[in-house]
Design a protein around this motif. Sequence first.
Motif, PDB file in Angstrom:
ATOM      1  N   ASN A  13       0.817  -1.323  -0.036  1.00 21.92           N
ATOM      2  CA  ASN A  13      -0.007  -0.114   0.225  1.00 21.92           C
ATOM      3  C   ASN A  13       0.815   1.239   0.014  1.00 21.92           C
ATOM      4  OD1 ASN A  13      -2.668  -0.827   0.096  1.00 21.92           O
ATOM      5  ND2 ASN A  13      -2.249  -1.850   1.961  1.00 21.92           N
ATOM      6  N   TYR A  14       0.641   2.099  -0.804  1.00 22.01           N
ATOM      7  CA  TYR A  14       1.279   3.191  -0.990  1.00 22.01           C
ATOM      8  C   TYR A  14       1.512   4.107   0.318  1.00 22.01           C
ATOM      9  CZ  TYR A  14       3.035   7.766  -2.753  1.00 22.01           C
ATOM     10  OH  TYR A  14       4.052   8.635  -3.006  1.00 22.01           O
ATOM     11  N   SER A  15       0.483   4.045   1.068  1.00 25.61           N
ATOM     12  CA  SER A  15       0.198   4.927   2.366  1.00 25.61           C
ATOM     13  C   SER A  15       1.518   4.167   3.362  1.00 25.61           C
ATOM     14  CB  SER A  15      -0.941   4.954   2.788  1.00 25.61           C
ATOM     15  OG  SER A  15      -1.440   3.399   3.216  1.00 25.61           O
ATOM     16  N   THR A  16       1.837   2.779   3.152  1.00 30.29           N
ATOM     17  CA  THR A  16       2.849   2.302   4.111  1.00 30.29           C
ATOM     18  C   THR A  16       4.301   2.492   3.603  1.00 30.29           C
ATOM     19  OG1 THR A  16       2.539   0.139   3.200  1.00 30.29           O
ATOM     20  CG2 THR A  16       1.034   0.829   4.921  1.00 30.29           C
ATOM     21  N   LYS A  17       4.447   3.123   2.616  1.00 25.19           N
ATOM     22  CA  LYS A  17       5.979   3.416   2.225  1.00 25.19           C
ATOM     23  C   LYS A  17       6.700   4.173   3.389  1.00 25.19           C
ATOM     24  CE  LYS A  17       5.406   7.658  -0.218  1.00 25.19           C
ATOM     25  NZ  LYS A  17       5.905   8.792   0.532  1.00 25.19           N
ATOM     26  N   SER A  18       8.121   3.728   3.342  1.00 24.97           N
ATOM     27  CA  SER A  18       8.956   4.336   4.137  1.00 24.97           C
ATOM     28  C   SER A  18       9.813   5.419   3.695  1.00 24.97           C
ATOM     29  CB  SER A  18      10.047   3.252   4.629  1.00 24.97           C
ATOM     30  OG  SER A  18      10.869   2.497   3.811  1.00 24.97           O
ATOM     31  N   GLY A  19       9.672   5.663   2.447  1.00 21.06           N
ATOM     32  CA  GLY A  19      10.184   6.754   1.735  1.00 21.06           C
ATOM     33  C   GLY A  19       9.854   6.584   0.183  1.00 21.06           C
ATOM     34  N   ASN A  20      10.734   7.491  -0.607  1.00 19.61           N
ATOM     35  CA  ASN A  20      10.909   7.375  -1.886  1.00 19.61           C
ATOM     36  C   ASN A  20      12.415   7.459  -2.335  1.00 19.61           C
ATOM     37  OD1 ASN A  20       8.329   7.773  -2.815  1.00 19.61           O
ATOM     38  ND2 ASN A  20       8.043   9.886  -2.310  1.00 19.61           N
ATOM     39  N   LEU A  21      12.475   6.915  -3.664  1.00 19.24           N
ATOM     40  CA  LEU A  21      13.629   6.736  -4.489  1.00 19.24           C
ATOM     41  C   LEU A  21      13.498   7.856  -5.356  1.00 19.24           C
ATOM     42  CD1 LEU A  21      16.446   5.631  -5.234  1.00 19.24           C
ATOM     43  CD2 LEU A  21      15.406   4.269  -6.508  1.00 19.24           C
ATOM     44  N   ASN A  22      14.046   9.090  -5.510  1.00 15.36           N
ATOM     45  CA  ASN A  22      13.871  10.142  -6.345  1.00 15.36           C
ATOM     46  C   ASN A  22      14.982  10.011  -7.547  1.00 15.36           C
ATOM     47  OD1 ASN A  22      11.863  11.160  -4.773  1.00 15.36           O
ATOM     48  ND2 ASN A  22      13.273  11.989  -3.686  1.00 15.36           N
ATOM     49  N   ALA A  23      14.706  10.063  -8.899  1.00 12.99           N
ATOM     50  CA  ALA A  23      15.655   9.777  -9.795  1.00 12.99           C
ATOM     51  C   ALA A  23      15.339  10.948 -10.938  1.00 12.99           C
ATOM     52  CB  ALA A  23      15.147   8.538 -10.606  1.00 12.99           C
ATOM     53  N   GLU A  24      16.450  11.544 -11.333  1.00 11.76           N
ATOM     54  CA  GLU A  24      16.192  12.610 -12.115  1.00 11.76           C
ATOM     55  C   GLU A  24      16.859  12.365 -13.602  1.00 11.76           C
ATOM     56  OE1 GLU A  24      17.160  17.453 -12.391  1.00 11.76           O
ATOM     57  OE2 GLU A  24      17.466  16.241 -10.482  1.00 11.76           O
ATOM     58  N   ALA A  25      16.121  12.436 -14.729  1.00 15.93           N
ATOM     59  CA  ALA A  25      16.589  12.481 -15.983  1.00 15.93           C
ATOM     60  C   ALA A  25      17.576  13.486 -16.328  1.00 15.93           C
ATOM     61  CB  ALA A  25      15.715  12.212 -16.952  1.00 15.93           C
ATOM     62  N   VAL A  26      18.714  13.224 -16.707  1.00 16.86           N
ATOM     63  CA  VAL A  26      19.882  14.287 -16.733  1.00 16.86           C
ATOM     64  C   VAL A  26      20.096  14.677 -18.069  1.00 16.86           C
ATOM     65  CG1 VAL A  26      20.701  14.124 -14.563  1.00 16.86           C
ATOM     66  CG2 VAL A  26      22.017  12.797 -16.517  1.00 16.86           C
ATOM     67  N   GLY A  27      19.463  13.776 -18.989  1.00 17.44           N
ATOM     68  CA  GLY A  27      19.852  13.908 -20.703  1.00 17.44           C
ATOM     69  C   GLY A  27      19.070  15.048 -21.206  1.00 17.44           C
ATOM     70  N   VAL A  28      18.999  14.947 -22.398  1.00 20.45           N
ATOM     71  CA  VAL A  28      18.168  16.311 -23.079  1.00 20.45           C
ATOM     72  C   VAL A  28      16.828  16.242 -22.468  1.00 20.45           C
ATOM     73  CG1 VAL A  28      17.577  17.003 -25.665  1.00 20.45           C
ATOM     74  CG2 VAL A  28      19.753  15.718 -25.336  1.00 20.45           C
ATOM     75  N   VAL A  29      16.223  15.252 -22.376  1.00 21.22           N
ATOM     76  CA  VAL A  29      14.827  15.161 -22.114  1.00 21.22           C
ATOM     77  C   VAL A  29      14.999  14.902 -20.399  1.00 21.22           C
ATOM     78  CG1 VAL A  29      12.475  13.814 -22.093  1.00 21.22           C
ATOM     79  CG2 VAL A  29      13.909  14.138 -23.893  1.00 21.22           C
ATOM     80  N   LYS A  30      14.460  16.133 -19.777  1.00 21.96           N
ATOM     81  CA  LYS A  30      14.647  16.114 -18.253  1.00 21.96           C
ATOM     82  C   LYS A  30      13.255  15.547 -17.737  1.00 21.96           C
ATOM     83  CE  LYS A  30      18.128  18.838 -18.432  1.00 21.96           C
ATOM     84  NZ  LYS A  30      19.326  18.112 -18.658  1.00 21.96           N
ATOM     85  N   GLY A  31      13.305  14.825 -16.601  1.00 24.79           N
ATOM     86  CA  GLY A  31      12.169  14.436 -15.801  1.00 24.79           C
ATOM     87  C   GLY A  31      12.566  14.069 -14.550  1.00 24.79           C
ATOM     88  N   GLU A  32      11.618  13.700 -13.673  1.00 26.56           N
ATOM     89  CA  GLU A  32      11.631  13.203 -12.332  1.00 26.56           C
ATOM     90  C   GLU A  32      10.847  11.883 -12.178  1.00 26.56           C
ATOM     91  OE1 GLU A  32      11.148  15.951  -9.150  1.00 26.56           O
ATOM     92  OE2 GLU A  32      12.546  17.446 -10.040  1.00 26.56           O
ATOM     93  N   LYS A  33      11.254  11.044 -11.556  1.00 29.74           N
ATOM     94  CA  LYS A  33      10.789   9.914 -10.979  1.00 29.74           C
ATOM     95  C   LYS A  33      10.729   9.701  -9.380  1.00 29.74           C
ATOM     96  CE  LYS A  33      11.787   7.412 -15.233  1.00 29.74           C
ATOM     97  NZ  LYS A  33      12.245   6.262 -15.970  1.00 29.74           N
ATOM     98  N   HIS A  34       9.604   9.319  -8.912  1.00 29.92           N
ATOM     99  CA  HIS A  34       9.633   9.075  -7.583  1.00 29.92           C
ATOM    100  C   HIS A  34       9.016   7.755  -7.088  1.00 29.92           C
ATOM    101  CE1 HIS A  34      10.372  13.637  -7.092  1.00 29.92           C
ATOM    102  NE2 HIS A  34       9.378  13.567  -8.061  1.00 29.92           N
ATOM    103  N   PHE A  35       9.805   6.823  -6.969  1.00 29.41           N
ATOM    104  CA  PHE A  35       9.487   5.645  -6.626  1.00 29.41           C
ATOM    105  C   PHE A  35       9.517   5.227  -5.164  1.00 29.41           C
ATOM    106  CE2 PHE A  35      11.813   4.639 -10.783  1.00 29.41           C
ATOM    107  CZ  PHE A  35      10.714   4.936 -11.551  1.00 29.41           C
ATOM    108  N   PRO A  36       8.281   4.689  -4.597  1.00 28.44           N
ATOM    109  CA  PRO A  36       8.117   4.389  -3.314  1.00 28.44           C
ATOM    110  C   PRO A  36       9.012   3.148  -2.904  1.00 28.44           C
ATOM    111  CG  PRO A  36       6.187   3.629  -4.398  1.00 28.44           C
ATOM    112  CD  PRO A  36       7.039   4.363  -5.380  1.00 28.44           C
ATOM    113  N   VAL A  37       9.812   3.510  -1.755  1.00 26.84           N
ATOM    114  CA  VAL A  37      10.461   2.582  -1.361  1.00 26.84           C
ATOM    115  C   VAL A  37       9.700   1.931   0.172  1.00 26.84           C
ATOM    116  CG1 VAL A  37      12.723   1.875  -0.003  1.00 26.84           C
ATOM    117  CG2 VAL A  37      12.622   3.790  -1.747  1.00 26.84           C
TER     118      VAL A  37
END
Length: 185
Positions: A13-37
């Motif tokens: 359940n998303y509500s029980t996550k202990s944190g987030n893994l934050n990843a950022e795309a650094v190439g020409v196309v920029k973007g962020e991802k937040h995966f639950p840990v």
Amino acid sequence: MKQKPAYTTKEYNYSTKSGNLNAEAVGVVKGEKHFPVFEGKLVFKPLTKSKPFSGPLFAYAEVFWSWLIDTYFMPAPRYQLAFCRGYERVEEKYYDYGTIVPLIYKDGEHLLNLLEFFRKYSDPKVHIDDYVNYCQMFYDYTDILEAEYFKKNREIAEELALQILVSILKGDQNYHKYCVCLWQE
């Protein structure tokens, strides 16, 4: 022989996550991802709605390939099918289903893709900004593998070469993104 891949599904359940893994795309196309840990440093890796034909078979393929790589090529984290209930409501571009995988780096280590690595630690042989980021493209990694860092760190160069080989063998259409170095500062 190691245990065959398990296609059983873990439920979170998303509500029980202990944190987030934050990843950022650094190439020409920029973007962020937040995966639950979740407890045990397990990262939920959802399937995205933005990729054509993204469906459960992608998750099955990740489970299979993680088993195959770990069994026959090199130690690799083992993926497992997973649901993360409530994630789709928070991150609308992702599904509630995907895989769960152990976090691969420890405290104090950083995961760098080759673009990030050579932008931070340039080498006169490697013109990293000249590499065009195409899917389904095989690259010539000769200059990268002959960079001073990899000449001095042969074990890491061999690991990178094996990652490249495995990515080609499995037909990974995005393998240019997955060749990474663990770097401890």
